[in-house]
Design an enzyme around this catalytic site. Structure first.
Site, PDB file in Angstrom:
ATOM      1  CG  ASP A 170      -1.973   1.050   1.223  1.00 48.63           C
ATOM      2  OD1 ASP A 170      -1.761   2.101   0.588  1.00 48.63           O
ATOM      3  OD2 ASP A 170      -3.024   0.832   1.856  1.00 48.63           O
ATOM      4  CG  HIS A 201      -4.751   2.659  -1.130  1.00 51.78           C
ATOM      5  ND1 HIS A 201      -4.782   2.703   0.253  1.00 51.78           N
ATOM      6  CD2 HIS A 201      -5.749   3.467  -1.548  1.00 51.78           C
ATOM      7  CE1 HIS A 201      -5.743   3.514   0.643  1.00 51.78           C
ATOM      8  NE2 HIS A 201      -6.346   3.987  -0.424  1.00 51.78           N
TER       9      HIS A 201
END
Length: 232
Positions: A170, A201
């Site tokens: 992420d 993400h």
């Protein structure tokens, strides 16, 4: 399934929060609050509500940006809209946001619901964590929640089940932040953390370039099973 737009009263009664509502075919005593990303209640978030309604839940997605950008719908795949969304994120007060989630809980109780969960994404994932620490919601799920590592001093207040989905790559939640989250929450008896190696993400977005089909199906399956158990 029937979908409508409605307005729910704020906690202080000073305003109303626009929301998308998806109702199952039969009355349900269980509900899911779908907390949007920084892109508003867009097509992808509405689809998530519709999917929960198809599972038999009353689903509601509050417009978390209603104070300064009501009704905005943005795409993460359009660079100018992505930058616009980041600007809204910078304006947003998460303390107000969790009050809006609590307002949604109160509205759902008034609809006859007695078991309520929430599921949030990105900024909404942070709000799902905050709902677990600051409200009486029955179960919470956060996908790639941002800034949770900065709010772990609230973890002691988690009284009901919380699940977090953490993609290891992420680019908004780095490895150090993930390590901090694990160290604080792994021992917590009410918290379940799932890592998704190599994913970034937005991997569970309903549609668009960020979606990873295998990862999304795995995470969503875990979420469905979690709510089926915790909201029974």
């Amino acid at each position: 399934m029937a979908a409508t737009n409605t307005d729910i009263p704020t906690l202080d009664g000073a305003g109303t929060i626009p929301a998308y509502v998806a109702r199952p075919d039969a009355d349900s005593a269980r509900a899911i609050i779908v907390i949007p990303e920084i892109f508003g209640v867009n097509e992808g978030i509405r689809q998530k509500c519709d999917d929960w309604a198809a599972e038999g839940y009353l689903a509601i997605a509050p417009d978390i940006f209603w104070r300064f950008a009501p009704g905005v719908e943005l795409s993460p795949d359009v660079e100018s809209e992505f930058q616009q969304a980041l600007g809204y994120f910078g304006q947003y007060d998460a303390d107000d946001g969790v009050k809006d989630i609590e307002a949604a809980i109160h509205w759902l109780r008034g609809e006859g619901v007695d078991r309520i969960g929430c599921v949030g994404f990105c900024l909404g994932g942070r709000l799902a964590y905050m709902a677990a620490t600051r409200t009486d919601i029955d179960a919470s799920v956060g996908y790639y929640g941002v800034m949770i590592d900065q709010m772990l001093n609230e973890a002691h207040a988690i009284a009901n089940p919380l699940m977090l989905h953490i993609p290891t790559e992420d680019h908004f939640v780095d490895h150090a932040a993930q390590k901090t989250i694990h160290e604080a929450l792994d021992p917590h008896p009410k918290v379940t953390l799932h890592d998704y190696p190599g994913l970034d993400h937005g991997f569970a977005a309903t549609m668009g370039n960020r979606r990873n089909e295998e990862g999304a199906e795995l995470a969503d399956g875990r979420t469905r099973a979690f709510f089926a158990e915790k909201l029974a």
